[in-house]
Design a protein around this motif. Structure first.
Motif, mmCIF file in Angstrom:
data_model
loop_
_atom_site.group_PDB
_atom_site.id
_atom_site.type_symbol
_atom_site.label_atom_id
_atom_site.label_comp_id
_atom_site.label_asym_id
_atom_site.label_seq_id
_atom_site.Cartn_x
_atom_site.Cartn_y
_atom_site.Cartn_z
ATOM 1 N N LEU B 58 0.836 -1.202 0.000
ATOM 2 C CA LEU B 58 0.000 0.000 0.000
ATOM 3 C C LEU B 58 0.875 1.258 0.000
ATOM 4 N N VAL B 62 0.851 4.259 -2.785
ATOM 5 C CA VAL B 62 0.725 5.696 -2.514
ATOM 6 C C VAL B 62 1.907 6.445 -3.138
ATOM 7 N N LEU B 83 -7.554 8.293 -3.293
ATOM 8 C CA LEU B 83 -6.886 7.098 -2.756
ATOM 9 C C LEU B 83 -7.766 6.348 -1.749
ATOM 10 N N TRP B 87 -8.027 2.409 -2.757
ATOM 11 C CA TRP B 87 -6.820 1.737 -2.276
ATOM 12 C C TRP B 87 -6.922 0.214 -2.337
ATOM 13 N N MET B 236 -6.508 3.274 6.351
ATOM 14 C CA MET B 236 -7.401 3.229 5.203
ATOM 15 C C MET B 236 -8.715 2.534 5.567
#
Lengths: 18, 242
Positions: B58, B62, B83, B87, B236
């Motif tokens: 992850l 990003v 995002l 994600w 997230m």
């Protein structure tokens, strides 16, 4: 809620020139 | 189809892609470091390791987005909204595309370069994880049959990232334009083969449904206190449920 976003914001705000 | 047929935008998208070997080295080193410290405290588990691997992947996603063409022009507030909305799709796509491009039948190729044979994945893993793996495998097979290549995956990532359906974007028109441009580049790259193009887009809706399932699975494990805390993956997950 704002505090929860701290890590993503930090990663996106990172300044490469430093 | 390298050479003159390659649309300019596809080349630009490919340039944004991280180097697979560099990523492998970086994440492997990070995992080893973490495992050493876990062993000292005697709290190592396969699930924790997988979470860490997902978290590191992850972070690389990003980083890819942050430095990518178009995305870096957006304000951070819009970047975050985009995002947060995609994600898990990008994470699943990362895993799936690795299998399609470099994987072998019967085993799962990890971001660290290690291969796990499917017979080593426990049957008692639970129905959600079992279903995730089965559906993921089917999607890999479909994409394999379609012979989806690096160029197409690179376009698809931008299609997913620049989702014009995300609410409250400040630069909604810009996001919409990039989405359309990415779609156009993909269609041009597939040499206007509409059948192939349409199948590929259908795979994206399956990817979205898989990512929702994956989020549900992680939320459940998180609620039962099994996820390591203070990482991007958790952040997230929280943002979605907030």
């Amino acid at each position: 809620k704002k505090k929860d976003n701290a890590l993503l914001r930090y990663l996106l705000d990172k300044d490469d020139t430093v | 189809p390298q050479g003159p047929k390659m649309p300019q935008l596809v080349t630009e998208f490919l340039l944004c892609d991280p180097d697979e070997l560099q990523l492998q080295t970086k994440i492997s080193a990070r995992l080893q470091q973490e495992q050493t410290s876990w062993r000292k405290h005697g709290n190592t588990s396969t699930f924790r390791l997988l979470c860490l691997m997902a978290d590191q992947t992850l972070l690389s996603i990003v980083e890819w987005a942050r430095t990518s063409i178009f995305f870096r022009q957006l304000k951070v507030s819009d970047q975050m909204k985009l995002l947060y909305s995609c994600w898990s799709e990008l994470l699943i796509l990362d895993i799936i595309s690795r299998q399609v491009l470099y994987g072998k039948e019967g085993s799962l190729l990890l971001v660290t370069g290690e291969e796990v044979h499917f017979s080593n994945i426990p049957f008692h893993a639970g129905p959600t994880l079992y279903s995730l793996i089965q559906r993921g495998l089917k999607l890999v097979e479909k994409l394999h049959i379609l012979k989806v290549d690096r160029q197409e995956f690179a376009c698809v990532k931008f299609l997913i990232l620049f989702n014009p359906d995300v609410k409250d974007l400040e630069e909604h028109q810009f996001v919409e334009r990039v989405h359309e441009q990415a779609k156009g580049a993909l269609l041009e790259y597939t040499l206007c083969n509409l059948g192939h193009f349409t199948h590929l887009l259908l795979c994206l809706s399956e990817l979205r449904s898989l990512s929702t399932l994956a989020e549900d699975y992680l939320c459940c494990r998180n609620l039962s206190g099994e996820m390591p805390c203070n990482n991007l993956l958790i952040e997230m997950l929280h943002a979605k449920s907030a």
